[in-house]
Enzyme design. Structure first.
Site, short mmCIF file in Angstrom:
data_model
loop_
_atom_site.label_atom_id
_atom_site.label_comp_id
_atom_site.label_asym_id
_atom_site.label_seq_id
_atom_site.Cartn_x
_atom_site.Cartn_y
_atom_site.Cartn_z
N PRO A 74 1.00 -1.40 -0.04
CA PRO A 74 -0.04 -0.12 -0.01
C PRO A 74 0.84 1.13 0.07
O PRO A 74 1.94 1.19 0.62
CB PRO A 74 -0.81 -0.18 1.30
CG PRO A 74 -0.04 -1.14 1.93
CD PRO A 74 0.50 -2.07 1.19
N LEU A 101 5.11 1.02 4.68
CA LEU A 101 5.60 -0.23 4.41
C LEU A 101 6.80 0.06 3.31
O LEU A 101 7.12 -1.25 2.65
CB LEU A 101 4.63 -1.29 4.00
CG LEU A 101 3.52 -1.62 5.16
CD1 LEU A 101 2.52 -2.36 4.42
CD2 LEU A 101 4.08 -1.84 6.48
N GLY A 102 7.23 1.03 2.89
CA GLY A 102 8.27 1.23 2.17
C GLY A 102 7.96 1.13 0.56
O GLY A 102 8.76 0.78 -0.28
N SER A 103 6.78 1.41 0.45
CA SER A 103 6.43 1.20 -1.00
C SER A 103 7.22 2.23 -2.19
O SER A 103 7.71 1.41 -3.00
CB SER A 103 4.95 1.74 -1.23
OG SER A 103 4.37 2.40 -2.47
N ALA A 144 10.65 0.26 -2.42
CA ALA A 144 10.54 -1.13 -3.10
C ALA A 144 10.26 -1.06 -4.44
O ALA A 144 10.79 -1.66 -5.41
CB ALA A 144 9.26 -1.59 -2.40
N ASP A 184 14.87 2.91 4.66
CA ASP A 184 13.99 2.26 3.55
C ASP A 184 14.52 1.51 2.48
O ASP A 184 14.53 0.26 2.21
CB ASP A 184 12.91 3.27 3.24
CG ASP A 184 11.77 3.49 4.42
OD1 ASP A 184 11.96 3.13 5.46
OD2 ASP A 184 10.67 4.05 3.84
#
Ligand code: MEV
Length: 323
Positions: free
Chosen positions: A98, A103-105, A108, A149
């Site tokens: 998300p 969450l490090g979108s 990533a 991150d």
């Protein structure tokens, strides 16, 4: 018909176990990859170099995209690093991490795009260099990122992270089940980080004292993880959450999920990442995982189970040694 992919690359999400925000100011933090969610990129032959983020229907020509387009920037950085002109490829990325949820979108997605392009050139980079390139894009997302991150999603291992230093691996003494629950409230990290900076500028000694207490949680947590002491770790998580609440990055929705996890038997729970929304993490004894998951499923947008598996700290778990 879409041509077959020339190459592909992927990268996991991440959670911060301890130390977010304080890490921006040089204090240690602990982060682990969240491989249950990933960004996936692929390269297909095309007539020009374009990059497409499929989930958000965003597509740009890499050569003419604005400087602050994060998708084009990572492609340009990788090509420049390899000394290659922009290739005639369409580079696509999809992600089930998300967005703006801690969450490090962003990291990533950049890492997955970079890996797909590197693979298409049959090239590779050491993780330290790939992490630096992703960090350049993180600056667009976060303003003043610590670098945690990009480090954890590139190394794909639990890391002990201090800004400006090489990440360190550490041992894990026992299985650590973690339940991740999403408030469903998007919250850009850039905003929370900027607000904390304003607070710190207004009252530096108060904020420094809070950051130092967060750092103490991180240091004790590392020892508890190495010793496999789940009970102490849970207490430290709760303490870290209280300190994050004091620096005003929690939210009613996060507090509700934290309460729900603790009432269902979690050993400890805290927000993870920038806060103000996004995700909460709970440490749970193996025999209580099912009841904590069931409780959180009644009040969270999405629940993910993950765990750290026991391992010794050695060469094969040294982030500096892996690719
Ligand atoms: C974001 O995942 C963690 C923060 O500490 C920001 C950073 O370290 O760059 C909030």
């Amino acid at each position: 018909m879409t041509p077959p992919p020339i190459a592909a690359g992927s990268a996991p999400g991440k959670i911060i176990l301890f130390g977010e925000h304080a890490v921006v100011y040089g204090h240690p933090a602990i982060a682990v990859p969240l491989s249950q969610v990933r960004a996936q990129a692929r390269v297909v032959a095309s007539s020009s170099c374009t990059v497409a983020a499929i989930d958000i229907r965003h597509q740009v020509a890499v050569a003419s995209a604005p400087d602050d387009d994060p998708f084009a920037l990572i492609i340009r950085l990788v090509c420049a690093e390899l000394g290659q002109p922009l290739p005639p490829w369409r580079i696509e990325v999809r992600s089930d991490i998300p967005i703006a949820s801690g969450l490090g979108s962003g990291a990533a997605i950049s890492a997955a795009l970079a890996r797909a392009v590197l693979a298409a050139f049959s090239a590779s980079l050491p993780p330290s260099r790939l992490s630096e390139l992703v960090y350049e894009v993180e600056k667009l997302h976060h303003g003043t990122p610590s670098g945690i991150d990009n480090t954890v999603v590139v190394y794909e291992q639990p890391v002990w992270f201090v800004r400006g230093q090489a990440p360190q691996a550490f041992g894990v003494g026992a299985r650590l089940p973690i339940v991740v629950a999403d408030t469903g409230v998007p919250s850009p990290t850039r905003v929370a980080v900027a607000d904390v900076r304003h607070g710190w500028q207004a009252d530096p000694s108060h904020y420094e004292a809070l950051f130092e207490r967060i750092a103490a949680c991180s240091r004790q947590a590392r020892r508890a993880i190495e010793a496999g002491d789940l009970r102490t770790l849970g207490v430290l998580m709760n303490e870290n959450q209280a300190l994050l609440t004091e620096i005003d990055v929690s939210s009613p929705e996060l507090a509700r999920l934290v309460r729900c996890a603790r009432q269902a038997g979690a050993l400890g729970a805290k927000l993870s990442g920038g806060g103000r929304g996004g995700n909460m993490i709970a440490l749970v004894a193996p025999e209580r995982v099912a009841s904590v998951v069931a409780a959180l499923e009644t009040c969270a947008r999405r629940v993910i189970q993950t765990e750290l598996l026991p391992h010794a700290s050695g060469t094969d778990s040294d982030p500096g040694q892996s690719s």
